[in-house]
Write an enzyme that holds these catalytic residues in place. Structure first.
Site, short mmCIF file in Angstrom:
data_model
loop_
_atom_site.label_atom_id
_atom_site.label_comp_id
_atom_site.label_asym_id
_atom_site.label_seq_id
_atom_site.Cartn_x
_atom_site.Cartn_y
_atom_site.Cartn_z
N ARG A 97 -1.72 5.88 10.78
CA ARG A 97 -1.94 5.54 9.36
C ARG A 97 -3.44 5.52 9.13
O ARG A 97 -4.14 4.67 9.68
CB ARG A 97 -1.29 4.19 9.01
N HIS A 100 2.52 10.73 2.10
CA HIS A 100 3.28 9.68 2.79
C HIS A 100 4.68 10.23 3.10
O HIS A 100 5.67 9.82 2.49
CB HIS A 100 3.35 8.43 1.90
N GLN A 134 7.81 8.06 3.92
CA GLN A 134 8.35 7.41 2.72
C GLN A 134 9.30 8.38 2.01
O GLN A 134 10.39 7.99 1.60
CB GLN A 134 7.20 7.02 1.79
N ASP A 172 4.95 3.58 -8.17
CA ASP A 172 4.18 3.04 -7.04
C ASP A 172 2.98 2.31 -7.62
O ASP A 172 2.68 2.45 -8.82
CB ASP A 172 3.74 4.19 -6.11
N CYS A 213 8.33 2.42 -3.70
CA CYS A 213 8.18 2.47 -2.24
C CYS A 213 7.81 1.11 -1.64
O CYS A 213 7.96 0.92 -0.45
CB CYS A 213 7.13 3.51 -1.88
N ARG A 247 13.91 3.23 5.34
CA ARG A 247 12.79 3.65 6.18
C ARG A 247 13.22 3.63 7.65
O ARG A 247 12.91 4.54 8.42
CB ARG A 247 11.57 2.72 5.98
N1 CP Z 1 6.10 1.73 1.77
C1 CP Z 1 5.28 1.48 2.81
O1 CP Z 1 4.77 2.38 3.46
O2 CP Z 1 5.10 0.16 3.10
P1 CP Z 1 4.07 -0.43 4.15
O3 CP Z 1 2.69 -0.16 3.63
O4 CP Z 1 4.40 -1.89 4.22
O5 CP Z 1 4.28 0.27 5.47
N1 NVA Z 2 0.16 4.45 -2.60
C1 NVA Z 2 0.24 3.29 -1.76
C2 NVA Z 2 1.48 3.34 -0.93
C3 NVA Z 2 1.68 2.18 -0.01
C4 NVA Z 2 2.91 2.32 0.82
C5 NVA Z 2 -1.00 3.20 -0.88
O1 NVA Z 2 -1.45 4.23 -0.38
O2 NVA Z 2 -1.51 2.10 -0.70
#
Ligand code: CP
Ligand code: NVA
Length: 305
Positions: free
Chosen positions: A101, A128, A131, A223, A263, A291
């Site tokens: 990540r 993502h 997701q 989101d 999400c 997930r």
């Molecule tokens: N939706 C999602 O990726 O959540 P987290 O940031 O908690 O992993």
């Molecule tokens: N768009 C958000 C998604 C989190 C799961 C971010 O990148 O923070």
């Protein structure tokens, strides 16, 4: 050949369909998971916080017989303590898979280039894809099909929308997005998804009007307006996104019975109201659960022997 999963289009349409089918099976029968990770280790290298991605991967790895090691930003200090190519090369001599990540998408790509094991994108600023797997699984489960449906996305043209539109286009689901003009999704990615959607019988459309996007929609998705790493832009964004909230009045403009998706994490009262979060037509918490099943199916696919 080592397979990575950095973005939705790393899968063929047939692979995506079979992965979603398998994820649905694994949801029904978690014990049916193949022990493809027995004696193997998966590292989670996370530069940003996470609940769903981290926990769902750790549990999925365990269900497939493996062990997970979580490495947060303080542990590796990605790109600060040593270059990514060195981290990727060393780490992949210890472990059998890496979930990353990051902020910059180029960093995930660098990981994949230098690691000798599968690399999974657990969210970058660009996309993502994990997701989107869970999103499509949730739609398949709620409607019993993945065709002749329209998804409306209202909010920021961000990583979540990017993977969602790619996935919808691959499966022939129409998607209509409403974002403020200054927060449109990536133009090249959008154009490619629109072409792909056309090939599969789907319409991919953008507008700056939320009411127009949700008209005739089976799913209304949103989101956060301020993603991780954008905290300093929060005040400007709050202003720019006024009018892009999913609330009862916007929901009433979608198809009767339209389902609600997010999400998570959600900023209740910003992009979505409390009552819509808690609406009986909300799929949000099933989506979060999915997930886990989507990750299990993905790991089975990438680590099949
Ligand atoms: N939706 C999602 O990726 O959540 P987290 O940031 O908690 O992993
Ligand atoms: N768009 C958000 C998604 C989190 C799961 C971010 O990148 O923070």
């Amino acid at each position: 050949m080592t397979r990575h999963f950095l973005t939705m289009t790393d899968l063929s349409v047939a692979e995506l369909r079979s992965l979603l089918h398998r994820a649905a099976e694994l949801k029904q029968r978690p014990a049916a998971a193949k022990p493809v990770l027995a004696g193997r280790t998966v590292a989670l290298v996370f530069q940003k916080p996470s609940m769903r991605t981290r926990v769902a991967f750790e549990v999925a790895v365990l269900r497939l017989g493996g062990a997970a090691i979580y490495l947060g930003q303080d542990d590796i200090q990605l790109g600060q303590r040593e270059p990514i190519q060195d981290v990727a090369r060393v780490l992949s001599r210890y472990v059998d898979g890496i979930v990353v990540r990051t902020f910059g998408h180029a960093d995930v790509e660098a990981f994949a280039r230098y690691a000798r094991c599968p690399v999974i994108n657990g969210l970058s600023d660009a996309v993502h894809p994990c997701q989107a797997l869970a999103d499509l699984l949730t739609i398949q489960e709620a409607f019993g099909r993945l065709k002749a449906l329209t998804v409306a996305y209202v909010g920021d043209g961000n990583n979540v929308l990017h993977s969602l539109v790619q996935g919808c286009a691959m499966l022939g689901l129409s998607l209509s997005a409403a974002t403020p003009t200054g927060y449109r999704p990536n133009a090249a990615l959008w154009a490619a998804a629109a072409r792909d959607g056309k090939r599969h019988g789907a319409t991919i459309a953008w507008t700056s009007h939320p009411a127009q996007a949700v008209r005739g929609a089976d799913v209304v998705y949103t989101d956060v307006w301020t993603s991780m790493g954008q905290e300093r832009e929060r005040a400007v964004r709050l202003k720019a996104f006024r009018g892009y909230q999913i609330n009862r009045s916007l929901l009433a403009k979608a198809k009767p019975g339209a389902r609600i998706m997010h999400c998570l994490p959600a900023h209740r009262g910003e992009e979505i109201t409390d009552d819509v979060m808690e609406h009986r037509r909300s799929l949000i918490f099933d989506q979060a659960e999915n997930r886990l099943h989507a990750h299990a199916a993905l790991l089975e696919f990438l680590f099949r022997r």
